[in-house]
Design a protein around this motif. Structure first.
Motif, PDB file in Angstrom:
ATOM      1  N   GLU A 154       0.817  -1.216   0.000  1.00  0.00           N
ATOM      2  CA  GLU A 154       0.000   0.000   0.000  1.00  0.00           C
ATOM      3  C   GLU A 154       0.850   1.265   0.000  1.00  0.00           C
ATOM      4  OE1 GLU A 154      -2.720   1.678   3.427  1.00  0.00           O
ATOM      5  OE2 GLU A 154      -3.861   0.251   2.208  1.00  0.00           O
ATOM      6  N   CYS A 180      -5.447   5.830  -7.169  1.00  0.00           N
ATOM      7  CA  CYS A 180      -4.251   5.257  -6.554  1.00  0.00           C
ATOM      8  C   CYS A 180      -4.439   3.738  -6.569  1.00  0.00           C
ATOM      9  CB  CYS A 180      -4.107   5.793  -5.128  1.00  0.00           C
ATOM     10  SG  CYS A 180      -2.596   5.303  -4.285  1.00  0.00           S
ATOM     11  N   PRO A 181      -4.188   3.102  -7.718  1.00  0.00           N
ATOM     12  CA  PRO A 181      -4.497   1.678  -7.869  1.00  0.00           C
ATOM     13  C   PRO A 181      -3.564   0.767  -7.072  1.00  0.00           C
ATOM     14  CG  PRO A 181      -3.355   2.517  -9.807  1.00  0.00           C
ATOM     15  CD  PRO A 181      -3.623   3.697  -8.938  1.00  0.00           C
ATOM     16  N   ASN A 182      -4.143  -0.318  -6.563  1.00  0.00           N
ATOM     17  CA  ASN A 182      -3.332  -1.298  -5.844  1.00  0.00           C
ATOM     18  C   ASN A 182      -4.107  -2.607  -5.708  1.00  0.00           C
ATOM     19  OD1 ASN A 182      -0.884  -1.951  -4.426  1.00  0.00           O
ATOM     20  ND2 ASN A 182      -2.058  -1.966  -2.533  1.00  0.00           N
ATOM     21  N   GLU A 183      -3.393  -3.714  -5.719  1.00  0.00           N
ATOM     22  CA  GLU A 183      -3.958  -5.026  -5.428  1.00  0.00           C
ATOM     23  C   GLU A 183      -2.851  -5.899  -4.860  1.00  0.00           C
ATOM     24  OE1 GLU A 183      -5.394  -6.865  -8.996  1.00  0.00           O
ATOM     25  OE2 GLU A 183      -3.401  -7.108  -9.871  1.00  0.00           O
ATOM     26  N   ASN A 242      -7.689  -0.686  -4.216  1.00  0.00           N
ATOM     27  CA  ASN A 242      -7.569   0.625  -4.860  1.00  0.00           C
ATOM     28  C   ASN A 242      -7.918   1.736  -3.876  1.00  0.00           C
ATOM     29  OD1 ASN A 242      -6.907  -0.525  -7.315  1.00  0.00           O
ATOM     30  ND2 ASN A 242      -9.010  -0.487  -8.098  1.00  0.00           N
ATOM     31  N   GLU A 283       3.830   6.198  -5.281  1.00  0.00           N
ATOM     32  CA  GLU A 283       3.776   6.394  -6.733  1.00  0.00           C
ATOM     33  C   GLU A 283       2.726   7.441  -7.101  1.00  0.00           C
ATOM     34  OE1 GLU A 283       3.114   2.519  -8.326  1.00  0.00           O
ATOM     35  OE2 GLU A 283       5.126   1.787  -7.800  1.00  0.00           O
ATOM     36  N   CYS A 284       1.601   7.397  -6.417  1.00  0.00           N
ATOM     37  CA  CYS A 284       0.543   8.378  -6.669  1.00  0.00           C
ATOM     38  C   CYS A 284       1.002   9.779  -6.286  1.00  0.00           C
ATOM     39  CB  CYS A 284      -0.712   7.995  -5.886  1.00  0.00           C
ATOM     40  SG  CYS A 284      -2.091   9.147  -6.079  1.00  0.00           S
ATOM     41  N   GLN A 307       3.842   1.744  -1.162  1.00  0.00           N
ATOM     42  CA  GLN A 307       4.458   1.951  -2.471  1.00  0.00           C
ATOM     43  C   GLN A 307       3.454   2.525  -3.460  1.00  0.00           C
ATOM     44  OE1 GLN A 307       7.658   1.815  -3.216  1.00  0.00           O
ATOM     45  NE2 GLN A 307       7.170   2.546  -5.288  1.00  0.00           N
ATOM     46  N   ALA A 308       2.229   2.031  -3.418  1.00  0.00           N
ATOM     47  CA  ALA A 308       1.177   2.549  -4.300  1.00  0.00           C
ATOM     48  C   ALA A 308       0.902   4.020  -4.008  1.00  0.00           C
ATOM     49  CB  ALA A 308      -0.100   1.722  -4.132  1.00  0.00           C
TER      50      ALA A 308
END
Length: 289
Positions: free
Chosen positions: A27, A219-222, A281, A33-34, A29-30
């Protein structure tokens, strides 16, 4: 409020589960990046022509995001003094934050004001003093779930912004796995530290109602939660405990545990290469002054 009093859902074992979640989810890191994508342009606008900058973090936890934000500000405005106020209810996480600052060269001499208390207590204290400090940038990262009154909280902090200031709220996206889980099982889950689950949907509804201007960035994440379906997996059980904010297998009936696990697999996640990838996300919302 006494300096050593804490008011948070993240203490003792909860801190350990939180750290496990961060390690597994990616999370941070996501979010980094955002922020790297969005904030440089915003910071240039916020700080243009200013001789000093005032930043506030609300619910900052261990401070990893704060350190990145402050370092980014410094890179854009080298030599411009930056003051930082931190509102965080967990003494343990605040100690972690202070240790991180101590080993970050560019922040060792930066002025910090530490408010070890809940957001609600900070609001009460600030209003009682009557002389409320204003800020160029305020961030509330993954913390609006724990405030008692969402509308009052957002109104207060948005009101602390200086001209051209921004309030950044990072929160689970509407229709994310977290949103689906907590909305579906609201009666079972919203009983302790979280009494009313909110996602970006609720935040934007309030901002729209108030007619406040804001920008929203995805802010995409999975991440892989396959271990959650193995009751013998220690990591899987600890993730389930974090997801539900309680001892998963001890707190629910067998029917409810089965229903939650089915929801995880069918509604909150997608199947990729024999892995169950949880939709985590987030939305980054920048509220204008």
């Amino acid at each position: 409020m006494a300096e050593n009093k804490t008011d948070t859902c993240y203490e003792d074992l909860s801190v350990q589960m939180f750290q496990l979640y961060l390690e597994r989810s990616g999370e941070h890191q996501a979010m980094l990046e955002c922020m790297n994508r969005v904030l440089p342009t915003e910071f240039k606008r916020i700080g243009e022509g200013k001789s000093c900058l005032d930043v506030m973090g609300v619910g900052s936890g261990g401070g990893q995001m704060d350190v990145h934000i402050l370092t980014l500000f410094q890179s854009i405005f080298p030599g411009v003094p930056i003051t930082t106020d931190i509102v965080e209810g967990s003494l343990k996480l605040t100690d972690n934050f202070k240790a991180l600052v101590a080993k970050t060269p560019n922040l060792k001499t930066a002025p910090f004001s530490w408010h070890i208390m809940s957001s609600e207590d900070y609001v009460k204290q600030a209003k009682a003093k009557g002389d409320m400090k204003k800020f160029d940038f305020i961030h509330m990262i993954q913390m609006i779930y724990y405030v008692e009154d969402l509308a009052a909280t957002l109104e207060f902090y948005q009101g602390l912004l200086k001209k051209n200031g921004r309030l950044m709220i990072i929160v689970e996206a509407a229709n994310s796995g977290w949103d689906i889980l907590w909305k579906t099982f609201q009666k079972d889950l919203c009983t302790f530290s979280i009494s009313d689950y909110r996602s970006a949907r609720e935040v934007k509804a309030y901002l729209d109602k108030r007619g406040l201007k804001y920008d929203e960035y995805p802010c995409p994440n999975e991440f892989d939660i396959s271990e959650c379906f193995d009751p013998m997996s220690k990591v899987g059980c600890e993730l389930l405990n974090f997801f539900t904010a309680r001892d998963f297998y001890a707190s629910f009936t067998p029917e409810t545990t089965a229903a939650i696990l089915d929801l995880f697999k069918t509604k909150c996640s997608t199947q990729k290469d024999s892995k169950t990838m949880f939709n985590s996300n987030m939305s980054c919302i920048l509220v204008h002054a």
